[in-house]
Write an enzyme that holds these catalytic residues in place. Structure first.
Site: not given
Length: 271
Positions: A104, A107, A131
């Site tokens: 995450d 990203r 998550h």
């Protein structure tokens, strides 16, 4: 077999596969990816009980043959499955780690860097908590070369933000769903993320990663919950957890993330 056929191109001396857990005996690190595949539109939390039943068969066998291993859990919903693994394995909490928000955060850094026209390694930011849908972007710490973005734009990440940075976190949350919609599953980015974690563990690097760890007693969380916080990873597993400075809103969101997971965990059977 497919990997074995490509062994000429790898620096790995041996690749084995078997249904017998004895082939894993004496492993230093065991990465668990088994589980029911997430379907299009299905939240990670909806997967949980099906995957718990699978783990009840897998985890005891792993620990039987590799009692001194570090377990890295990747299966979704990863935070709950890491908690399940900890309970089933009987291992100390620092040796049971979830891949958590390592991907995450990657990203987030990629998407933010794209908007800022810099390389992802030059944008520094963290996604913590679950998550999944209740993850927490730490806008108070987002920076480029030490320049804090919240200082430049006090409304960054809020509904009042005229620059619309909040949308970036929504894109992070929706990323897996989008990839699954396009090709049916995710594999490349999560594979690279877990390889990154494994490198820190095997090479004793003491690098800091946002991975899922036991957070009871931190930030006012009072339940046995695994969530992502910045963790120092080396050959002992999680050697320490960084007590990151968060603002009141971020702490509240982190606690809400913990409550979301505990709401599922408390009803799990046969642990």
């Amino acid at each position: 077999m497919d990997l074995q056929h490509g062994s000429l191109f790898l620096k790995t001396p041996k690749i084995v596969a078997d249904k017998d857990y004895t082939v894993t005996a004496g492993s230093r690190i065991v990465i668990v990816t088994a589980g029911v595949r997430q379907q299009e539109g299905e939240s990670r939390l909806n997967l949980v009980q099906r995957n718990v039943n699978i783990f009840k068969h897998i985890i005891p066998q792993i620990v039987k043959h590799s009692p001194n291993c570090i377990l890295v859990v990747v299966s979704n919903p990863v935070d709950i499955m890491t908690y399940v693994t900890w309970k089933l394995s009987g291992l100390p909490k620092h040796r049971v780690i979830g891949s958590g928000c390592n991907l995450d955060s990657a990203r987030f850094r990629y998407l933010m860097a794209e908007k800022l026209s810099v390389h992802p390694t030059s944008f520094h930011g963290w996604i913590l908590g679950e998550h999944g849908d209740s993850s927490v972007p730490v806008w108070s710490g987002a920076n480029v070369a030490g320049v804090n973005l919240q200082t430049l734009n006090p409304d960054i990440g809020t509904d009042q933000d005229k620059e619309g940075w909040k949308e970036t976190h929504k894109m992070v949350v929706d990323s897996a769903y989008e990839v699954i919609k396009l090709k049916g599953y995710t594999n490349w980015a999560i594979g690279m993320s877990v390889a990154d974690l494994t490198e820190s563990l095997t090479k004793n690097l003491s690098r800091i990663h946002p991975v899922s760890t036991m957070v009871k007693g931190m930030y006012g969380i009072n339940e046995d919950v695994y969530l992502s916080l910045p963790c120092v990873l080396n050959n002992s597993g999680v050697s320490s957890v960084i007590n990151m400075t968060l603002n009141a809103e971020e702490v509240a969101k982190l606690k809400k993330s913990a409550d979301t997971l505990w709401g599922i965990q408390k009803d799990l059977k046969d642990l």
